[in-house]
Each structure stands twice: as C-alpha cells, then as structure tokens.
Write a protein that holds these residues in place. Structure first.
Motif, PDB file in Angstrom:
ATOM      1  N   ASN A  81      -1.795   8.625  13.250  1.00 30.01           N
ATOM      2  CA  ASN A  81      -0.869   8.904  14.180  1.00 30.01           C
ATOM      3  C   ASN A  81      -0.193  10.355  13.611  1.00 30.01           C
ATOM      4  OD1 ASN A  81      -1.342   7.466  16.432  1.00 30.01           O
ATOM      5  ND2 ASN A  81       0.190   5.998  15.174  1.00 30.01           N
ATOM      6  N   CYS A  82      -0.522  10.678  12.189  1.00 32.19           N
ATOM      7  CA  CYS A  82       0.163  11.934  11.677  1.00 32.19           C
ATOM      8  C   CYS A  82       1.571  11.990  11.722  1.00 32.19           C
ATOM      9  CB  CYS A  82      -0.361  13.139  12.077  1.00 32.19           C
ATOM     10  SG  CYS A  82      -2.143  13.462  11.663  1.00 32.19           S
ATOM     11  N   ASN A  83       2.209  10.647  11.437  1.00 38.66           N
ATOM     12  CA  ASN A  83       3.712  10.195  11.579  1.00 38.66           C
ATOM     13  C   ASN A  83       4.219  10.764  10.336  1.00 38.66           C
ATOM     14  OD1 ASN A  83       6.201   9.540  12.000  1.00 38.66           O
ATOM     15  ND2 ASN A  83       5.745   7.446  12.272  1.00 38.66           N
ATOM     16  N   THR A  84       5.025  11.818   9.968  1.00 35.91           N
ATOM     17  CA  THR A  84       5.572  12.073   8.847  1.00 35.91           C
ATOM     18  C   THR A  84       7.050  11.702   8.919  1.00 35.91           C
ATOM     19  OG1 THR A  84       6.479  14.238   9.847  1.00 35.91           O
ATOM     20  CG2 THR A  84       4.377  14.124   8.802  1.00 35.91           C
ATOM     21  N   SER A  85       7.624  10.781   9.748  1.00 30.86           N
ATOM     22  CA  SER A  85       9.060  10.382   9.758  1.00 30.86           C
ATOM     23  C   SER A  85       9.326   9.276   8.907  1.00 30.86           C
ATOM     24  CB  SER A  85       9.399  10.304  11.270  1.00 30.86           C
ATOM     25  OG  SER A  85       8.857   9.144  11.570  1.00 30.86           O
ATOM     26  N   ASN A  86       8.332   8.391   8.458  1.00 31.00           N
ATOM     27  CA  ASN A  86       8.405   7.064   7.707  1.00 31.00           C
ATOM     28  C   ASN A  86       7.666   6.931   6.369  1.00 31.00           C
ATOM     29  OD1 ASN A  86      10.010   4.642   7.333  1.00 31.00           O
ATOM     30  ND2 ASN A  86       8.181   3.518   8.518  1.00 31.00           N
ATOM     31  N   PRO A  87       7.692   7.729   5.706  1.00 27.46           N
ATOM     32  CA  PRO A  87       6.823   7.848   4.459  1.00 27.46           C
ATOM     33  C   PRO A  87       7.164   6.774   3.612  1.00 27.46           C
ATOM     34  CG  PRO A  87       8.379   9.692   4.182  1.00 27.46           C
ATOM     35  CD  PRO A  87       8.540   9.254   5.737  1.00 27.46           C
ATOM     36  N   ILE A  88       6.192   5.828   2.901  1.00 34.17           N
ATOM     37  CA  ILE A  88       6.497   5.068   1.825  1.00 34.17           C
ATOM     38  C   ILE A  88       7.025   5.744   0.603  1.00 34.17           C
ATOM     39  CG2 ILE A  88       5.399   3.390   0.258  1.00 34.17           C
ATOM     40  CD1 ILE A  88       3.335   3.061   2.577  1.00 34.17           C
ATOM     41  N   ALA A  89       6.415   7.240   0.444  1.00 37.54           N
ATOM     42  CA  ALA A  89       6.792   8.050  -0.767  1.00 37.54           C
ATOM     43  C   ALA A  89       6.603   9.546  -0.458  1.00 37.54           C
ATOM     44  CB  ALA A  89       6.131   7.569  -2.097  1.00 37.54           C
ATOM     45  N   LYS A  90       7.389  10.184  -0.767  1.00 35.02           N
ATOM     46  CA  LYS A  90       7.540  11.739  -0.304  1.00 35.02           C
ATOM     47  C   LYS A  90       7.411  12.454  -1.849  1.00 35.02           C
ATOM     48  CE  LYS A  90       9.429  15.207   2.270  1.00 35.02           C
ATOM     49  NZ  LYS A  90      10.362  15.579   3.598  1.00 35.02           N
ATOM     50  N   TYR A  91       6.920  13.525  -2.096  1.00 28.63           N
ATOM     51  CA  TYR A  91       6.852  14.266  -3.307  1.00 28.63           C
ATOM     52  C   TYR A  91       6.608  15.886  -2.684  1.00 28.63           C
ATOM     53  CZ  TYR A  91       4.929  10.166  -4.979  1.00 28.63           C
ATOM     54  OH  TYR A  91       4.919   8.397  -5.467  1.00 28.63           O
ATOM     55  N   GLU A  92       7.452  16.701  -3.332  1.00 35.34           N
ATOM     56  CA  GLU A  92       7.705  17.966  -2.927  1.00 35.34           C
ATOM     57  C   GLU A  92       7.500  18.856  -4.218  1.00 35.34           C
ATOM     58  OE1 GLU A  92      10.329  18.060   0.845  1.00 35.34           O
ATOM     59  OE2 GLU A  92      11.310  17.190  -0.823  1.00 35.34           O
ATOM     60  N   ASP A  93       7.313  18.477  -5.602  1.00 32.74           N
ATOM     61  CA  ASP A  93       7.236  19.234  -6.735  1.00 32.74           C
ATOM     62  C   ASP A  93       6.132  20.234  -6.886  1.00 32.74           C
ATOM     63  OD1 ASP A  93       5.361  17.681  -7.151  1.00 32.74           O
ATOM     64  OD2 ASP A  93       6.109  16.575  -8.971  1.00 32.74           O
ATOM     65  N   GLY A  94       5.134  20.237  -5.933  1.00 32.36           N
ATOM     66  CA  GLY A  94       4.003  21.297  -6.057  1.00 32.36           C
ATOM     67  C   GLY A  94       2.976  20.842  -7.041  1.00 32.36           C
ATOM     68  N   LYS A  95       3.106  19.711  -7.883  1.00 31.64           N
ATOM     69  CA  LYS A  95       1.969  19.332  -8.552  1.00 31.64           C
ATOM     70  C   LYS A  95       2.140  17.816  -8.974  1.00 31.64           C
ATOM     71  CE  LYS A  95       1.887  23.297 -11.532  1.00 31.64           C
ATOM     72  NZ  LYS A  95       2.182  24.335 -12.843  1.00 31.64           N
ATOM     73  N   THR A  96       2.032  17.209  -7.945  1.00 30.08           N
ATOM     74  CA  THR A  96       2.047  15.784  -7.886  1.00 30.08           C
ATOM     75  C   THR A  96       1.030  14.925  -8.644  1.00 30.08           C
ATOM     76  OG1 THR A  96       3.477  16.058  -5.993  1.00 30.08           O
ATOM     77  CG2 THR A  96       2.368  13.687  -6.210  1.00 30.08           C
ATOM     78  N   VAL A  97       1.232  13.998  -9.381  1.00 33.24           N
ATOM     79  CA  VAL A  97       0.273  13.151  -9.880  1.00 33.24           C
ATOM     80  C   VAL A  97       0.564  11.711  -9.328  1.00 33.24           C
ATOM     81  CG1 VAL A  97      -0.756  12.189 -12.042  1.00 33.24           C
ATOM     82  CG2 VAL A  97      -0.051  14.540 -12.131  1.00 33.24           C
ATOM     83  N   PHE A  98      -0.424  11.105  -8.666  1.00 31.26           N
ATOM     84  CA  PHE A  98       0.068   9.616  -7.902  1.00 31.26           C
ATOM     85  C   PHE A  98      -1.243   8.648  -8.778  1.00 31.26           C
ATOM     86  CE2 PHE A  98      -0.846   6.257  -5.245  1.00 31.26           C
ATOM     87  CZ  PHE A  98       0.419   6.051  -4.761  1.00 31.26           C
ATOM     88  N   THR A  99      -0.466   7.556  -9.260  1.00 27.23           N
ATOM     89  CA  THR A  99      -1.260   6.663 -10.111  1.00 27.23           C
ATOM     90  C   THR A  99      -1.440   5.372  -9.167  1.00 27.23           C
ATOM     91  OG1 THR A  99      -0.332   7.379 -12.003  1.00 27.23           O
ATOM     92  CG2 THR A  99      -1.348   5.232 -12.197  1.00 27.23           C
ATOM     93  N   PHE A 100      -2.847   5.118  -9.141  1.00 28.03           N
ATOM     94  CA  PHE A 100      -3.161   3.702  -8.406  1.00 28.03           C
ATOM     95  C   PHE A 100      -2.842   2.557  -9.283  1.00 28.03           C
ATOM     96  CE2 PHE A 100      -6.162   7.214  -6.766  1.00 28.03           C
ATOM     97  CZ  PHE A 100      -5.503   7.406  -5.632  1.00 28.03           C
ATOM     98  N   ASP A 101      -1.959   1.778  -8.610  1.00 30.34           N
ATOM     99  CA  ASP A 101      -1.414   0.663  -9.505  1.00 30.34           C
ATOM    100  C   ASP A 101      -2.017  -0.827  -8.878  1.00 30.34           C
ATOM    101  OD1 ASP A 101      -0.173   0.584  -6.898  1.00 30.34           O
ATOM    102  OD2 ASP A 101       1.714   0.405  -7.998  1.00 30.34           O
ATOM    103  N   ARG A 102      -2.679  -0.544  -7.810  1.00 28.14           N
ATOM    104  CA  ARG A 102      -3.485  -1.902  -7.389  1.00 28.14           C
ATOM    105  C   ARG A 102      -4.809  -1.410  -6.416  1.00 28.14           C
ATOM    106  NH1 ARG A 102      -3.060  -1.114  -1.930  1.00 28.14           N
ATOM    107  NH2 ARG A 102      -1.227   0.346  -1.225  1.00 28.14           N
ATOM    108  N   PRO A 103      -5.675  -2.617  -6.174  1.00 28.64           N
ATOM    109  CA  PRO A 103      -6.819  -2.156  -5.439  1.00 28.64           C
ATOM    110  C   PRO A 103      -6.347  -2.049  -4.034  1.00 28.64           C
ATOM    111  CG  PRO A 103      -6.671  -4.474  -5.769  1.00 28.64           C
ATOM    112  CD  PRO A 103      -5.522  -3.771  -6.705  1.00 28.64           C
TER     113      PRO A 103
END
Length: 182
Positions: A81-103
C-alpha cells in the motif's frame, strides 16, 4: 620468556581477524550507479528486478545511497500500500547500510511522497541456510564438446565482493607478515 608465550597475544589477534574475514558477507549497492532514487522510467530495470538477480544471505548488507530521501523498512502490507506512516525502521542519513540478520523477506520503500507509487520500493528475499547448496562442478571442456565458453561476466556486485574480501583480508596478510618476521 619463551617466544611462543611472547607471540600469544599476536596469534590471538591474527585468529580473531581471520574469523572476522571468514564470516563477512557481501555488500550490495541498491540502484548501483544511480543509487536509491525515484524512478524516471528510463532505468534498465526496477529495484525488484535487480534484487531477483541476486542471492542474499544472512550477514549480507544492502547499501542505499540517496539525497533528500529516506529508506523505510516496512511490513508486507505497508509495502503493498506504500504506507509510510508505520515503518519498522527509518533511515535518513543518505548512506544507509542495512544488514540482513535472518532469513525471509525484507520490504523497503522510500519515505518521500509518491516515490513508492512510482516504483521506489524493494523486496529482498534472504535465503535460509538450508537453501544454500554447494556449487556443482562444471563439466570438463571435452564433455562440453571441446568449446571454450570463457569466464562468466563480472557484475558490480561481484566487484564489491572482491573489494570487500581484499580490504578485509589486508589486515590478515599484514598480521601474518609481522608474525613471521617479528
């Protein structure tokens, strides 16, 4: 003091560095050269087409490079639904590195108005360790009719992996040289 005991701290450091190199994952650059931005319609592929060409594993990372935007980690329903109002996490630093910690599945969307609806969204499926198979051996040239097919093409992802391995392995090599000559 015996030399074996004298070199024990150095050997421990060497072992720790080697262990860190062995468990390091790959870093994938989202959007490659263009980065994480609102699609214009002229891109050669969508973010999801790009993701479908890669095999993500636990410990791998995705790198989002962006300006005047954000990256939201959301649920599957919020993704659809492209819903931005309830994110699990939000990043705004311009250089985001996200690590996958689970399958499983990870859902990313842009936090900017109308960007998600325009295609700035990404689903990544991280493989379960039981799905990772040992690579099959390639047939010998004689079995393939004697033709030489050459090496596979090099993608930007494999280049990043090679650079990551080199940079991570450099301290190991330095430690080994120091250990041998000190």
């Amino acid at each position: 003091m015996p030399s074996a005991i004298k070199n024990l701290p150095f050997a421990a450091l060497f072992a720790a560095t080697l262990a860190a190199v062995l468990v390091a994952g790959f870093q994938y650059e989202v959007g490659e050269k263009t980065g994480w931005q609102k699609p214009t319609g002229k891109e050669p592929e969508t973010y999801n087409q790009w993701a479908s060409k890669n095999r993500f594993h636990i410990g791998d990372t995705v790198y989002f490079k962006y300006q005047k935007d954000s990256v939201l980690v959301v649920s599957s329903a919020d993704y659809l639904n492209c819903n931005t109002s309830n994110p699990i996490a939000k990043y705004e630093d311009g250089k985001t590195v996200f690590t996958f910690d689970r399958p499983g599945f990870f859902y990313f969307i842009s936090g900017q108005s109308n960007h998600c609806q325009s295609g700035q969204r990404l689903i990544v499926r991280v493989m379960h360790p039981s799905e990772v198979e040992a690579p099959e051996l390639a047939p010998s040239p004689a079995a393939a009719g004697g033709r030489d097919f050459g090496p596979p093409p090099v993608s930007s992802t494999s280049k990043l992996g090679a650079v990551s391995c080199f940079l991570a392995g450099a301290p190991v090599g330095l430690c080994l040289i120091l250990y041998l000559f000190v």
